[in-house]
Design an enzyme around this catalytic site. Structure first.
Site, PDB file in Angstrom:
ATOM      1  N   GLY A   1      50.496  41.845  44.419  1.00 25.60           N
ATOM      2  CA  GLY A   1      51.322  42.690  43.564  1.00 25.60           C
ATOM      3  C   GLY A   1      51.082  42.473  42.088  1.00 25.60           C
TER       4      GLY A   1
ATOM      5  N   ASP B   1      41.982  46.117  42.373  1.00 27.58           N
ATOM      6  CA  ASP B   1      43.259  45.924  43.059  1.00 27.58           C
ATOM      7  C   ASP B   1      44.069  47.213  42.938  1.00 27.58           C
ATOM      8  OD1 ASP B   1      43.219  43.309  44.188  1.00 27.58           O
ATOM      9  OD2 ASP B   1      43.306  42.483  42.158  1.00 27.58           O
TER      10      ASP B   1
ATOM     11  N   GLY C   1      47.927  36.604  37.921  1.00 29.84           N
ATOM     12  CA  GLY C   1      48.439  35.401  37.274  1.00 29.84           C
ATOM     13  C   GLY C   1      49.392  34.564  38.109  1.00 29.84           C
TER      14      GLY C   1
ATOM     15  N   GLY D   1      40.745  36.901  38.471  1.00 28.81           N
ATOM     16  CA  GLY D   1      41.167  37.850  37.447  1.00 28.81           C
ATOM     17  C   GLY D   1      41.539  37.121  36.169  1.00 28.81           C
TER      18      GLY D   1
ATOM     19  N   HIS E   1      40.440  47.062  46.963  1.00 27.73           N
ATOM     20  CA  HIS E   1      41.416  46.325  47.758  1.00 27.73           C
ATOM     21  C   HIS E   1      42.695  47.163  47.743  1.00 27.73           C
ATOM     22  CE1 HIS E   1      44.254  42.535  47.741  1.00 27.73           C
ATOM     23  NE2 HIS E   1      44.482  43.339  48.767  1.00 27.73           N
TER      24      HIS E   1
ATOM     25  N   ASP F   1      41.649  35.698  47.371  1.00 25.53           N
ATOM     26  CA  ASP F   1      42.139  36.491  46.247  1.00 25.53           C
ATOM     27  C   ASP F   1      43.537  36.007  45.886  1.00 25.53           C
ATOM     28  OD1 ASP F   1      42.710  38.516  44.440  1.00 25.53           O
ATOM     29  OD2 ASP F   1      42.643  40.145  45.908  1.00 25.53           O
TER      30      ASP F   1
HETATM   31 ZN    ZN Z   1      42.526  41.925  45.325  1.00 28.84          ZN
END
Ligand code: ZN
Length: 210
Positions: free
Chosen positions: A134, A27, A137, A189, A58, A167
């Protein structure tokens, strides 16, 4: 990798590779398109030789045309760019393909599926954001599932082999609904690195949930 221990990214790559992950998802944030700042191409390149997994970048950045080639050079197999940052999306995707990587378009929660209708013949992947990008979590936005289903129909109609990835907020509790809606690639994640029993148990739990 956003939820990995940033002080030891290389060993975290090895850990998820051993745990059964199929890809490493970077990311990349520029502090402008999104408030957070992460993962320059040198970081990705440093981790590249450590594992034999598919790397994808990404790009959550306002200048994807300038940065995308650097991530191809760093060893990314796929580069994903946001529809919202690309006034010349067709040209930007073509440049990634020309640089030698798979290309894909990312759609923020508010961005309609129709924004990719004219580039379906040239993309390898669509990433539907299930949170506003951004930070890791965040809570999964279930309302996006109707768009996942729409994109799934578009892919099936295209007759091409295009991955449909989701995602944001993906865990064993949400993955099933995203896959039912049409997703075939899951980015996780916090659910992986934050699992109380570790990444191997987390990935097994995710796989079992779908
Ligand atoms: Zn991503």
């Amino acid at each position: 990798m956003l939820a990995a221990d940033a002080s030891r990214l290389g060993s975290e790559c090895r850990t998820v590779a051993a745990a059964g992950a199929h890809r490493i998802h970077w990311d990349v944030m520029d502090g402008v398109f999104v408030p957070n700042l992460t993962f320059g191409p040198d970081v990705v390149a440093a981790c590249r030789p450590l594992v034999d997994l598919h790397f994808e970048a990404h790009l959550m950045v306002v200048k994807p045309d300038e940065l995308a080639p650097l991530y191809v050079e760093a060893g990314c197999d796929t580069v994903l760019i946001h529809a919202e940052t690309c006034p010349h999306l067709h040209r930007s995707l073509a440049a990634i393909a020309e640089a030698g990587a798979r290309c894909g378009v990312v759609l923020n929660p508010h961005t309609p599926a129709s924004s990719i209708s004219e580039v379906m013949t040239m993309i390898d992947e669509v990433l539907v954001m299930t949170v506003n990008p951004g930070f890791g979590g965040q809570r999964y936005i279930a309302a996006v599932e109707s768009k996942i289903a729409t994109v799934r129909h578009m892919i099936d109609d295209s007759g091409r082999s295009i991955d449909l990835e989701v995602d944001g907020g993906i865990s064993a509790a949400t993955a099933g609904a995203a896959v039912t809606a049409g997703a075939n690639v899951l980015v996780a994640g916090s659910a992986v690195f934050g699992h109380r029993e570790g990444p191997t148990a987390a990935i097994k739990e995710l796989s079992n949930s779908v």
